[in-house]
Design a protein around this motif. Structure first.
Motif, PDB file in Angstrom:
ATOM      1  N   ARG A 111       7.795 -11.738  -3.688  1.00 51.38           N
ATOM      2  CA  ARG A 111       7.660 -10.354  -3.749  1.00 51.38           C
ATOM      3  C   ARG A 111       8.573  -9.490  -4.427  1.00 51.38           C
ATOM      4  O   ARG A 111       8.293  -8.362  -5.001  1.00 51.38           O
ATOM      5  N   ALA A 116       0.874  -8.595   2.483  1.00 47.14           N
ATOM      6  CA  ALA A 116       1.162  -8.272   1.182  1.00 47.14           C
ATOM      7  C   ALA A 116       0.728  -6.657   0.824  1.00 47.14           C
ATOM      8  O   ALA A 116       1.156  -6.096   0.001  1.00 47.14           O
ATOM      9  N   SER A 137       3.453  -4.626   1.824  1.00 44.59           N
ATOM     10  CA  SER A 137       4.369  -4.674   0.578  1.00 44.59           C
ATOM     11  C   SER A 137       4.101  -4.001  -0.386  1.00 44.59           C
ATOM     12  O   SER A 137       4.879  -3.271  -1.101  1.00 44.59           O
ATOM     13  N   LYS A 138       2.777  -3.796  -0.959  1.00 40.89           N
ATOM     14  CA  LYS A 138       2.444  -3.092  -1.897  1.00 40.89           C
ATOM     15  C   LYS A 138       2.427  -1.648  -1.634  1.00 40.89           C
ATOM     16  O   LYS A 138       3.087  -0.841  -2.417  1.00 40.89           O
ATOM     17  N   HIS A 149       7.549  -8.004  -7.801  1.00 39.37           N
ATOM     18  CA  HIS A 149       6.447  -7.002  -7.777  1.00 39.37           C
ATOM     19  C   HIS A 149       7.496  -5.600  -7.521  1.00 39.37           C
ATOM     20  O   HIS A 149       6.999  -4.543  -8.115  1.00 39.37           O
ATOM     21  N   HIS A 150       8.351  -5.660  -6.822  1.00 39.29           N
ATOM     22  CA  HIS A 150       9.157  -4.603  -6.510  1.00 39.29           C
ATOM     23  C   HIS A 150      10.177  -4.077  -7.755  1.00 39.29           C
ATOM     24  O   HIS A 150      10.089  -3.041  -8.058  1.00 39.29           O
ATOM     25  N   ALA A 166       5.974  -0.402  -2.009  1.00 39.91           N
ATOM     26  CA  ALA A 166       6.468  -0.065  -3.493  1.00 39.91           C
ATOM     27  C   ALA A 166       6.015   1.198  -3.974  1.00 39.91           C
ATOM     28  O   ALA A 166       6.336   1.854  -4.918  1.00 39.91           O
ATOM     29  N   ALA A 167       4.889   1.543  -3.489  1.00 37.11           N
ATOM     30  CA  ALA A 167       4.157   2.846  -4.108  1.00 37.11           C
ATOM     31  C   ALA A 167       4.721   4.180  -3.233  1.00 37.11           C
ATOM     32  O   ALA A 167       4.497   5.107  -3.856  1.00 37.11           O
TER      33      ALA A 167
END
Length: 466
Positions: free
Chosen positions: A349, A323, A326-327, A352-353, A330-331
């Motif tokens: 997921r 996770a 993954s975050k 969140h994207h 996205a950043a």
């Protein structure tokens, strides 16, 4: 469910009850009763509109302990996702499916339970649920417990489900392990459930196997009212990726973890090898899709890709496992392609994207097939200016498109082509697994073009098969 008691058919004629997968493309469940036995064909989750999703929480319409077996056509959650609910409520019979379907369910069902728990925990921590506390539909442990009931049956092998009832699976195309189920009943009736039929001439999956005989037929109708876009998906993929990269954006692909993700990886590999797209990094941010992709290697003989093509397709993307990674993805604002489940943006997921990428006009949200009514995917493809995610309304300013030609479902003409392979018309054909317009359009074509007796059943309806 009128006329049904807990002892099965009580020696009467065979009958069929439509418990799901009618009036919608989700929640497939068909109760077959014959020779004093009860067999459930598919056990899927309802998805999309709230009134459908609420059915997942209702008690099962017949006592699960009264079922002798489940026959599972394939692993997608709209066909398999309620199995943990069934076993939790007391079902102790075998779940009969192909070996590849059993392997895929070993990935999908625990992932579904895990996401149910994560979503409930997220809702409780952030206080956006109307339920206090929010609860998972089922847990990871309950999903894993359901796997103990799986009993794989090879394609083409005759299997005695119960005295006088024989099962055979034939390839349906669609996804790895997907099957057409043939059940011979004690009175001589042959019952056939198409499951989800695949495309003709798919680059990754075989054509649906021909079936010569059925007395009673269930046929899916997901695309029963339309033809697939004839454009080459690689041409459209190349255009979208090139256009988005030129404006400094990211292409986010909400991808079905099983089937669609593997087809997309194959096409992306070919585009990269031919240098038809910019040399952007490609990320597969779905542990479930990664595990499903690895199963393509295990079941090499059940799809059309060579071993070399499978290795190349599996290697085109960087796997994002945890996770935190993954975050971080996205950043990071650099242009890229992200494949992430789920395919209709109903969970996982990809939500969140979407919160990061949907509000930015530089990006593209690229769907890859059918979007059921009531899902975020359907809303966005229809032009919604915002979608609700985790209790907040997220603006949709990114470009939104759909690679509808990548659907793993046969379109109307391909369904009719498969039906024309029958030597004789079934006594009765029931059109299922379609939105109302699609199901009725296919019913009309079957009656007009084939001259077969054909009906679209109602949810909860019970019919005699004799």
């Amino acid at each position: 469910m009128a006329g049904t008691d807990e002892s099965g058919t009580g020696g009467g004629g065979a009958r069929l009850t439509f418990l799901g997968g009618v009036g919608t493309v989700t929640g497939s469940k068909y109760l077959l009763e014959a020779g004093g036995r009860r067999i459930l064909v598919d056990c899927g989750l309802f998805q999309g509109f709230k009134q459908l999703r609420l059915r997942n929480w209702a008690p099962f319409p017949v006592p699960p302990a009264s079922l002798d077996a489940v026959v599972l056509t394939h692993a997608h959650l709209d066909h398999s996702g309620a199995l943990p609910l069934l076993t939790r409520a007391g079902f102790r019979g075998p779940i009969l499916c192909t070996p590849a379907t059993a392997d895929l369910c070993g990935v999908l069902l625990p992932d579904s339970g895990f996401l149910q728990e994560k979503d409930a925990d997220y809702a409780n921590r952030h206080g956006f649920s109307k339920h206090h506390p929010a609860l998972p539909l089922y847990t990871l442990a309950e999903a894993e417990a359901s796997l103990e009931r799986f009993a794989p049956v090879e394609f083409g092998r005759e299997h005695a489900v119960a005295p006088g009832i024989t099962l055979r699976f034939r390839p349906a195309g669609h996804i790895l392990g997907a099957a057409i189920a043939e059940l011979d009943l004690p009175d001589g009736t042959r019952f056939v459930a198409s499951g989800d039929l695949g495309r003709l001439n798919s680059p990754t999956m075989p054509d649906p196997a021909p079936v010569r005989r059925a007395d009673v037929l269930l046929v899916e109708s997901t695309y029963g009212d339309r033809s697939h876009d004839p454009r080459d998906p690689e041409d459209m993929l190349a255009e979208v990726i090139t256009r988005t990269a030129a404006r400094g954006g990211t292409v986010l692909v909400p991808a079905f973890a099983v089937g669609r993700t593997q087809a997309l990886l194959y096409h992306l590999h070919r585009l990269k090898a031919a240098r038809r797209i910019p040399d952007l990094p490609i990320f597969l941010d779905s542990p479930m899709a990664q595990d499903a992709t690895d199963l393509f290697r295990k079941h090499q003989g059940e799809h059309r890709l060579s071993a070399a093509e499978t290795r190349a397709a599996c290697g085109v993307a960087r796997y994002v496992r945890d996770a935190a990674e993954s975050k971080a993805l996205a950043a990071n604002a650099f242009p890229k392609v992200i494949l992430s489940a789920s395919g209709m943006a109903t969970g996982g997921r990809v939500l969140h994207h979407l919160k990061v990428y949907a509000p930015d006009r530089r990006n593209t949200i690229l769907f890859s097939g059918f979007q059921a009514g009531g899902t975020r995917g359907a809303q966005m493809v229809a032009g919604a200016e915002s979608v609700k995610i985790h209790g907040a309304h997220i603006p949709v300013r990114a470009e939104v498109d759909n690679l509808s030609m990548l659907s793993a479902h046969a379109d109307a003409a391909e369904i009719l082509a498969w039906l024309r392979g029958f030597a004789h018309p079934p006594r009765q054909t029931y059109v299922v697994h379609g939105e109302p317009g699609a199901a009725d359009a296919l019913r009309h074509r079957i009656e007009e073009e084939l001259g077969w007796p054909c009906r679209v059943p109602e949810h909860g309806e019970q019919v005699a098969l004799g």
